[in-house]
Motif scaffolding. Structure first.
Motif, PDB file in Angstrom:
ATOM      1  N   ARG A  82      73.927  62.072  -9.248  1.00  0.00           N
ATOM      2  CA  ARG A  82      74.782  63.558  -8.453  1.00  0.00           C
ATOM      3  C   ARG A  82      74.744  63.460  -7.357  1.00  0.00           C
ATOM      4  N   ASN A  83      74.643  62.622  -6.719  1.00  0.00           N
ATOM      5  CA  ASN A  83      75.155  62.677  -5.224  1.00  0.00           C
ATOM      6  C   ASN A  83      76.228  62.570  -4.801  1.00  0.00           C
ATOM      7  N   ARG A  84      76.340  61.713  -6.181  1.00  0.00           N
ATOM      8  CA  ARG A  84      77.978  60.737  -6.069  1.00  0.00           C
ATOM      9  C   ARG A  84      79.066  61.657  -6.606  1.00  0.00           C
ATOM     10  N   LEU A  85      78.396  62.359  -7.874  1.00  0.00           N
ATOM     11  CA  LEU A  85      79.471  63.244  -8.055  1.00  0.00           C
ATOM     12  C   LEU A  85      79.893  64.431  -6.913  1.00  0.00           C
ATOM     13  N   ARG A  86      78.896  64.997  -6.126  1.00  0.00           N
ATOM     14  CA  ARG A  86      78.914  65.738  -4.644  1.00  0.00           C
ATOM     15  C   ARG A  86      80.447  65.194  -4.003  1.00  0.00           C
ATOM     16  N   ASN A  87      80.173  63.619  -4.039  1.00  0.00           N
ATOM     17  CA  ASN A  87      81.154  62.911  -3.232  1.00  0.00           C
ATOM     18  C   ASN A  87      82.559  63.342  -3.302  1.00  0.00           C
ATOM     19  N   ASN A  88      82.501  63.153  -4.655  1.00  0.00           N
ATOM     20  CA  ASN A  88      83.776  62.705  -5.804  1.00  0.00           C
ATOM     21  C   ASN A  88      84.129  61.822  -6.303  1.00  0.00           C
ATOM     22  N   ASP A  89      82.756  61.126  -6.400  1.00  0.00           N
ATOM     23  CA  ASP A  89      82.897  59.679  -6.562  1.00  0.00           C
ATOM     24  C   ASP A  89      82.861  59.833  -8.326  1.00  0.00           C
ATOM     25  N   ARG A  90      84.176  59.639  -8.851  1.00  0.00           N
ATOM     26  CA  ARG A  90      83.554  59.574 -10.628  1.00  0.00           C
ATOM     27  C   ARG A  90      83.035  58.515 -10.942  1.00  0.00           C
ATOM     28  N   PRO A  91      83.686  57.384 -10.317  1.00  0.00           N
ATOM     29  CA  PRO A  91      83.233  56.266 -11.506  1.00  0.00           C
ATOM     30  C   PRO A  91      81.919  55.493 -11.280  1.00  0.00           C
ATOM     31  N   ALA A  92      81.429  56.133  -9.529  1.00  0.00           N
ATOM     32  CA  ALA A  92      80.566  55.624  -9.492  1.00  0.00           C
ATOM     33  C   ALA A  92      79.175  56.639  -9.892  1.00  0.00           C
ATOM     34  N   PHE A  93      79.469  57.756 -10.353  1.00  0.00           N
ATOM     35  CA  PHE A  93      78.393  58.998 -11.304  1.00  0.00           C
ATOM     36  C   PHE A  93      78.524  58.744 -12.793  1.00  0.00           C
ATOM     37  N   PHE A  94      79.826  58.215 -13.191  1.00  0.00           N
ATOM     38  CA  PHE A  94      79.737  57.767 -14.564  1.00  0.00           C
ATOM     39  C   PHE A  94      78.813  56.204 -14.993  1.00  0.00           C
ATOM     40  N   ARG A  95      78.951  55.192 -14.058  1.00  0.00           N
ATOM     41  CA  ARG A  95      78.277  54.350 -14.625  1.00  0.00           C
ATOM     42  C   ARG A  95      76.810  54.762 -14.365  1.00  0.00           C
ATOM     43  N   LEU A  96      76.731  55.186 -13.040  1.00  0.00           N
ATOM     44  CA  LEU A  96      74.984  55.785 -12.313  1.00  0.00           C
ATOM     45  C   LEU A  96      73.959  56.460 -13.401  1.00  0.00           C
ATOM     46  N   THR A  97      75.062  57.226 -14.602  1.00  0.00           N
ATOM     47  CA  THR A  97      74.468  58.253 -15.597  1.00  0.00           C
ATOM     48  C   THR A  97      74.495  57.260 -16.930  1.00  0.00           C
ATOM     49  N   ALA A  98      75.299  57.026 -16.385  1.00  0.00           N
ATOM     50  CA  ALA A  98      75.026  55.511 -17.913  1.00  0.00           C
ATOM     51  C   ALA A  98      73.889  54.317 -17.439  1.00  0.00           C
ATOM     52  N   TRP A  99      72.958  54.732 -16.508  1.00  0.00           N
ATOM     53  CA  TRP A  99      72.238  53.661 -16.777  1.00  0.00           C
ATOM     54  C   TRP A  99      70.546  54.589 -16.537  1.00  0.00           C
ATOM     55  N   THR A 100      70.630  56.283 -16.212  1.00  0.00           N
ATOM     56  CA  THR A 100      70.205  57.084 -16.785  1.00  0.00           C
ATOM     57  C   THR A 100      69.813  57.405 -17.842  1.00  0.00           C
TER      58      THR A 100
END
Length: 181
Positions: A61-79
């Motif tokens: 969610r913090n990555r999404l706030r910083n507009n880092d979509r690839p990191a958001f996707f990767r961390l959400t996949a880990w979740t």
């Protein structure tokens, strides 16, 4: 809209599980209905997995706030992967309880393990649906403030729901393991 839905679901969950916890305490007072059992150790491991999933979702969610979509996707996949491992561990715990030698038919305490973890697991599946939706929305770059705002709103709602599930699951695990008549 997403926050209203989240709040309504959390209120319903709290009322449902609150009633079940009340029944747990009332039933625990009658010795003829209660025999303490050893809680499978894997439940502690699955609780740790769920807490780790909360950490990865918050980082996402913090990555999404910083507009880092690839990191958001990767961390959400880990979740999502951690939550799937959690559910697999819950099934292992069920089999361990069923094969523990304690006659389940005469021991409501053991049935509360199935009741709490089963209902919790169903809510985890609901949360996995939200995570899947977020993975679908963020698999490719999308532009536009309206799209990004909706994605953030959904991520916030799913995150609040997920953290609540973690808190509740940890409390239920502790209740089952530590409560003695």
């Amino acid at each position: 809209m997403s926050m209203i839905t989240t709040v309504v679901v959390l209120v319903i969950m709290t009322a449902t599980f609150g009633a079940l916890i009340a029944v747990f305490f009332v039933r625990a007072q009658k010795s003829e209905f209660w025999q303490h059992i050893e809680i499978p150790r894997i439940l502690w491991a699955t609780t740790a997995l769920l807490l780790a999933s909360s950490a990865t979702l918050e980082a996402a969610r913090n990555r999404l706030r910083n507009n880092d979509r690839p990191a958001f996707f990767r961390l959400t996949a880990w979740t999502t992967a951690l939550a799937t491992l959690f559910l697999a561990g819950q099934l292992v715990a069920w089999f361990q309880v069923m094969h523990s030698g304690v006659p389940l038919k005469y021991n409501p305490h053991s049935w509360f393990i199935f009741l709490f973890s089963g209902l919790h697991g169903m809510h985890i599946l609901l949360g996995l649906g939200g995570l899947g939706y977020l993975l679908y929305r963020t698999r490719q770059a999308a532009s536009g403030p309206k799209y990004q705002m909706k994605t953030r709103a959904v991520a916030n709602g799913v995150s609040i729901f997920w953290h609540y599930l973690d808190l509740f699951g940890s409390c239920c695990s502790a209740l089952l393991a530590l409560w003695r008549r």
